[in-house]
Scaffold this motif. Structure first.
Motif, PDB file in Angstrom:
ATOM      1  N   ALA A  27      12.364   5.388  27.080  1.00  0.00           N
ATOM      2  CA  ALA A  27      12.802   5.193  28.461  1.00  0.00           C
ATOM      3  C   ALA A  27      14.059   5.999  28.749  1.00  0.00           C
ATOM      4  O   ALA A  27      14.196   6.590  29.833  1.00  0.00           O
ATOM      5  CB  ALA A  27      13.049   3.714  28.738  1.00  0.00           C
ATOM      6  N   LEU A  28      14.981   6.043  27.798  1.00  0.00           N
ATOM      7  CA  LEU A  28      16.207   6.825  27.965  1.00  0.00           C
ATOM      8  C   LEU A  28      15.886   8.310  28.101  1.00  0.00           C
ATOM      9  O   LEU A  28      16.396   8.991  28.992  1.00  0.00           O
ATOM     10  CB  LEU A  28      17.150   6.595  26.785  1.00  0.00           C
ATOM     11  N   ILE A  29      15.034   8.812  27.235  1.00  0.00           N
ATOM     12  CA  ILE A  29      14.655  10.227  27.284  1.00  0.00           C
ATOM     13  C   ILE A  29      13.951  10.548  28.608  1.00  0.00           C
ATOM     14  O   ILE A  29      14.233  11.566  29.239  1.00  0.00           O
ATOM     15  CB  ILE A  29      13.771  10.602  26.074  1.00  0.00           C
ATOM     16  N   ALA A  30      13.067   9.660  29.059  1.00  0.00           N
ATOM     17  CA  ALA A  30      12.354   9.880  30.314  1.00  0.00           C
ATOM     18  C   ALA A  30      13.316   9.876  31.498  1.00  0.00           C
ATOM     19  O   ALA A  30      13.191  10.700  32.417  1.00  0.00           O
ATOM     20  CB  ALA A  30      11.279   8.820  30.496  1.00  0.00           C
ATOM     21  N   ALA A  31      14.289   8.970  31.492  1.00  0.00           N
ATOM     22  CA  ALA A  31      15.245   8.886  32.591  1.00  0.00           C
ATOM     23  C   ALA A  31      16.124  10.137  32.642  1.00  0.00           C
ATOM     24  O   ALA A  31      16.364  10.703  33.719  1.00  0.00           O
ATOM     25  CB  ALA A  31      16.109   7.640  32.447  1.00  0.00           C
ATOM     26  N   VAL A  32      16.606  10.580  31.494  1.00  0.00           N
ATOM     27  CA  VAL A  32      17.447  11.788  31.447  1.00  0.00           C
ATOM     28  C   VAL A  32      16.630  13.004  31.868  1.00  0.00           C
ATOM     29  O   VAL A  32      17.092  13.825  32.670  1.00  0.00           O
ATOM     30  CB  VAL A  32      18.063  11.984  30.043  1.00  0.00           C
ATOM     31  N   THR A  33      15.419  13.119  31.369  1.00  0.00           N
ATOM     32  CA  THR A  33      14.552  14.247  31.712  1.00  0.00           C
ATOM     33  C   THR A  33      14.269  14.277  33.210  1.00  0.00           C
ATOM     34  O   THR A  33      14.358  15.335  33.841  1.00  0.00           O
ATOM     35  CB  THR A  33      13.228  14.179  30.930  1.00  0.00           C
ATOM     36  N   GLY A  34      13.941  13.125  33.768  1.00  0.00           N
ATOM     37  CA  GLY A  34      13.651  13.059  35.203  1.00  0.00           C
ATOM     38  C   GLY A  34      14.847  13.439  36.054  1.00  0.00           C
ATOM     39  O   GLY A  34      14.716  14.170  37.040  1.00  0.00           O
ATOM     40  N   ALA A  35      16.025  12.955  35.688  1.00  0.00           N
ATOM     41  CA  ALA A  35      17.227  13.258  36.467  1.00  0.00           C
ATOM     42  C   ALA A  35      17.580  14.737  36.382  1.00  0.00           C
ATOM     43  O   ALA A  35      17.888  15.368  37.399  1.00  0.00           O
ATOM     44  CB  ALA A  35      18.391  12.404  35.976  1.00  0.00           C
ATOM     45  N   VAL A  36      17.529  15.311  35.193  1.00  0.00           N
ATOM     46  CA  VAL A  36      17.871  16.726  35.025  1.00  0.00           C
ATOM     47  C   VAL A  36      16.824  17.601  35.716  1.00  0.00           C
ATOM     48  O   VAL A  36      17.150  18.628  36.313  1.00  0.00           O
ATOM     49  CB  VAL A  36      18.022  17.086  33.529  1.00  0.00           C
ATOM     50  N   LYS A  37      15.573  17.182  35.667  1.00  0.00           N
ATOM     51  CA  LYS A  37      14.499  17.926  36.318  1.00  0.00           C
ATOM     52  C   LYS A  37      14.729  18.016  37.828  1.00  0.00           C
ATOM     53  O   LYS A  37      14.409  19.023  38.455  1.00  0.00           O
ATOM     54  CB  LYS A  37      13.161  17.247  36.029  1.00  0.00           C
ATOM     55  N   GLN A  38      15.320  16.968  38.415  1.00  0.00           N
ATOM     56  CA  GLN A  38      15.613  16.955  39.853  1.00  0.00           C
ATOM     57  C   GLN A  38      16.896  17.710  40.191  1.00  0.00           C
ATOM     58  O   GLN A  38      17.266  17.825  41.348  1.00  0.00           O
ATOM     59  CB  GLN A  38      15.734  15.521  40.358  1.00  0.00           C
ATOM     60  N   GLY A  39      17.603  18.181  39.181  1.00  0.00           N
ATOM     61  CA  GLY A  39      18.818  18.947  39.413  1.00  0.00           C
ATOM     62  C   GLY A  39      20.093  18.141  39.272  1.00  0.00           C
ATOM     63  O   GLY A  39      21.180  18.659  39.505  1.00  0.00           O
ATOM     64  N   ASP A  40      19.990  16.875  38.907  1.00  0.00           N
ATOM     65  CA  ASP A  40      21.173  16.039  38.713  1.00  0.00           C
ATOM     66  C   ASP A  40      21.805  16.319  37.354  1.00  0.00           C
ATOM     67  O   ASP A  40      21.158  16.826  36.444  1.00  0.00           O
ATOM     68  CB  ASP A  40      20.817  14.546  38.778  1.00  0.00           C
TER      69      ASP A  40
END
Length: 92
Positions: A27-40
């Motif tokens: 879940a942590l990896i998915a959350a970080v990946t999703g946020a960085v993917k959106q440019g955050d």
């Protein structure tokens, strides 16, 4: 250290089951990946920050033939280590 070794180490430290710890790490990896993917930018105080960068298009060479090739522009992932992490690694 691979992902399973990380799960084992965190489970041993927290006293949690390996299954729950594996779900948490995923879940942590998915959350970080999703946020960085959106440019955050994701900042983990004491550890570091993950962000995106831009790599410009450039001309490269095929090492086998020496022919020029066009390398397209791309997004990259950047990690910047935090001060506490750097100090821990350097033994300060």
């Amino acid at each position: 250290m691979n992902k399973q070794e990380l799960v084992d180490a965190v489970a041993a430290t927290t006293g949690s089951s390996k299954a729950v710890t594996a779900e948490t790490v995923d879940a942590l990896i998915a959350a970080v990946t999703g946020a960085v993917k959106q440019g955050d930018t994701v900042q983990l105080i004491g550890f570091g920050s993950f962000s995106t960068g831009a790599r410009a298009a450039r001309v490269g060479r095929n090492p086998a033939t020496g022919a020029e090739i066009q390398i397209p522009a791309a997004k990259t992932v950047k990690f910047t280590a935090g001060k506490a992490f750097k100090d821990a690694v350097n033994g300060a």
